[in-house]
Design a protein around this motif. Structure first.
Motif, short mmCIF file in Angstrom:
data_model
loop_
_atom_site.label_atom_id
_atom_site.label_comp_id
_atom_site.label_asym_id
_atom_site.label_seq_id
_atom_site.Cartn_x
_atom_site.Cartn_y
_atom_site.Cartn_z
N ALA A 228 0.83 -1.21 0.00
CA ALA A 228 0.00 0.00 0.00
C ALA A 228 0.86 1.26 0.00
O ALA A 228 1.94 1.29 0.58
N ASP A 229 0.37 2.31 -0.67
CA ASP A 229 1.04 3.59 -0.47
C ASP A 229 0.17 4.60 0.25
O ASP A 229 0.62 5.70 0.55
N ALA A 230 -1.06 4.22 0.57
CA ALA A 230 -1.88 5.03 1.48
C ALA A 230 -2.66 4.06 2.36
O ALA A 230 -3.31 3.15 1.86
N VAL A 231 -2.57 4.24 3.69
CA VAL A 231 -3.29 3.37 4.62
C VAL A 231 -4.21 4.22 5.48
O VAL A 231 -3.77 5.18 6.11
N VAL A 232 -5.49 3.90 5.45
CA VAL A 232 -6.47 4.61 6.28
C VAL A 232 -6.92 3.61 7.35
O VAL A 232 -7.52 2.59 7.02
N HIS A 233 -6.58 3.90 8.61
CA HIS A 233 -6.84 2.88 9.64
C HIS A 233 -7.62 3.43 10.82
O HIS A 233 -7.66 4.63 11.07
N ASP A 234 -8.20 2.49 11.55
CA ASP A 234 -8.98 2.81 12.74
C ASP A 234 -8.14 2.67 14.00
O ASP A 234 -7.06 2.09 13.97
N ALA A 235 -8.72 3.11 15.12
CA ALA A 235 -8.04 3.02 16.42
C ALA A 235 -7.79 1.57 16.82
O ALA A 235 -6.82 1.28 17.52
N LEU A 236 -8.65 0.66 16.37
CA LEU A 236 -8.54 -0.72 16.83
C LEU A 236 -7.39 -1.48 16.18
O LEU A 236 -7.07 -2.58 16.61
N VAL A 237 -6.78 -0.92 15.17
CA VAL A 237 -5.65 -1.61 14.52
C VAL A 237 -4.37 -1.31 15.31
O VAL A 237 -4.05 -0.16 15.55
N SER A 238 -3.66 -2.37 15.70
CA SER A 238 -2.45 -2.20 16.50
C SER A 238 -1.41 -1.35 15.78
O SER A 238 -1.19 -1.54 14.57
N PRO A 239 -0.74 -0.45 16.50
CA PRO A 239 0.32 0.36 15.89
C PRO A 239 1.39 -0.51 15.23
O PRO A 239 1.92 -0.16 14.18
N ALA A 240 1.68 -1.65 15.83
CA ALA A 240 2.71 -2.53 15.27
C ALA A 240 2.31 -3.03 13.89
O ALA A 240 3.16 -3.25 13.02
N VAL A 241 1.02 -3.21 13.69
CA VAL A 241 0.53 -3.68 12.39
C VAL A 241 0.60 -2.54 11.37
O VAL A 241 1.10 -2.72 10.26
N VAL A 242 0.16 -1.37 11.77
CA VAL A 242 0.19 -0.22 10.86
C VAL A 242 1.64 0.07 10.45
O VAL A 242 1.90 0.42 9.29
N ALA A 243 2.56 -0.14 11.38
CA ALA A 243 3.97 0.17 11.13
C ALA A 243 4.57 -0.69 10.01
O ALA A 243 5.60 -0.34 9.44
N VAL A 244 3.93 -1.80 9.69
CA VAL A 244 4.43 -2.64 8.59
C VAL A 244 4.39 -1.87 7.27
O VAL A 244 5.25 -2.06 6.40
N ALA A 245 3.43 -0.98 7.13
CA ALA A 245 3.27 -0.23 5.87
C ALA A 245 4.28 0.91 5.85
O ALA A 245 3.93 2.09 5.86
N GLU A 246 5.53 0.54 5.80
CA GLU A 246 6.65 1.46 5.98
C GLU A 246 6.61 2.65 5.04
O GLU A 246 6.74 3.79 5.45
N GLY A 247 6.38 2.36 3.76
CA GLY A 247 6.47 3.44 2.78
C GLY A 247 5.17 4.20 2.59
O GLY A 247 5.12 5.13 1.78
N ALA A 248 4.14 3.83 3.29
CA ALA A 248 2.81 4.40 3.00
C ALA A 248 2.55 5.68 3.79
O ALA A 248 3.08 5.87 4.87
N GLU A 249 1.72 6.52 3.20
CA GLU A 249 1.21 7.66 3.96
C GLU A 249 0.07 7.14 4.83
O GLU A 249 -0.81 6.40 4.35
N LEU A 250 0.08 7.52 6.11
CA LEU A 250 -0.92 6.98 7.05
C LEU A 250 -2.00 8.01 7.33
O LEU A 250 -1.70 9.20 7.53
#
Ligand code: SAH
Length: 260
Positions: free
Chosen positions: A46-68
């Motif tokens: 992904a190059d753009a990740v739109v996430h909710d509060a329930l998603v663990s920060p460690a999981v979101v952090a996998v999308a290294e190159g993406a805009e969050l």
């Protein structure tokens, strides 16, 4: 066997994220171990990740190159409005980004994923759905509560408690089925729900589990009964996110987990 070797033997081609497409995905209940392979692959692409509060920060952090983009509740402020989330997803897709819309649990279980998918489909944006493990099943499984158990239940009800104080859902009718009920988003309305289930004929000694922050390091489990759950939950200061499991399947836990 090494994990890489296991993955190679699986010979699974993860789907490719196309520019201008939206992937609506579920990250599971919290533990990164509950991610699916395809959601992991989507995080990597992904190059753009739109996430909710329930998603663990460690999981979101996998999308290294993406805009969050954060679309959840923050510091008690109201969450982003649904129409603003839809508009953001639409804009990102039209900018030809590879968009990953990441939700807790499964995207189509009480997460308004269906609304988001429809809003995008109506604008002609291709949407692909990657399922996730819904929090109720993850939370029960790791806590010694079988979702179904021969001799105990033949169905299981997943309900939202979000609007239980102003409700079009007939809790007494659910109670009369005799089948276990798992309530999402029910902490605020717990007193209303417990009263309605008792009113509907569920016994006061029906076991109840509340599982807070399931599968995360903050997980807490409260075991009580329908008759005293409101008092117990207040005493333990149990708060969201939490799942309320009402029914005899809860009593299996004591034997499975050594009486805890
Ligand atoms: N799509 C999600 C549910 C979104 S609604 C899913 O499939 O699980 C949000 C509610 O989910 C929370 O209020 C809570 O009831 C429940 N929830 C999600 N993750 C949870 C977790 N790790 N522990 C306990 N409850 C959780």
């Amino acid at each position: 066997m090494m994990l890489e070797k296991a993955l190679a033997r699986l010979n699974h081609q993860p789907p490719q994220l196309e520019p201008g497409h939206v992937w609506l995905a579920g990250a599971g209940p919290g533990d990164p171990g509950c991610l699916t392979l395809d959601v992991l692959a989507a995080l990597a692409q992904a190059d753009a990740v739109v996430h909710d509060a329930l998603v663990s920060p460690a999981v979101v952090a996998v999308a290294e190159g993406a805009e969050l983009f954060y679309a959840g509740k923050r510091g008690g402020r109201p969450s982003m409005k649904q129409e603003d989330i839809n508009a953001l997803l639409l804009r990102l897709a039209r900018e030809k980004r590879r968009v990953l819309r990441l939700k807790g649990g499964d995207p189509y279980v009480f997460g308004r994923g269906g609304e988001e998918a429809l809003a995008l489909a109506r604008e002609g944006i291709p949407v692909r759905v990657l399922p996730g493990l819904t929090s109720a099943f993850g939370a029960m499984a790791v806590n010694g509560i079988p979702a179904t158990m021969r001799g105990i239940n033949k169905a299981i009800i997943l309900a939202t408690g979000h609007t239980a104080d102003d409700d079009d859902l007939d809790w007494a009718a659910l109670a009369r089925t005799g089948q276990p009920i798992v309530v999402y988003m029910g902490m605020k309305t717990l007193p209303v729900i417990a009263a309605a289930l008792l009113e509907g004929g569920r016994a006061a000694d029906t076991p109840v589990a509340i599982i807070e922050a399931a599968t995360t390091p903050q997980e807490r489990v409260l075991i009580a009964t329908l008759g005293n759950i409101v008092v117990q939950a207040a005493a333990q200061e149990i708060s969201s996110p939490a799942l309320i499991v009402v029914g005899d399947i809860v009593s299996v836990r004591a034997e499975l987990m050594g009486g805890s």
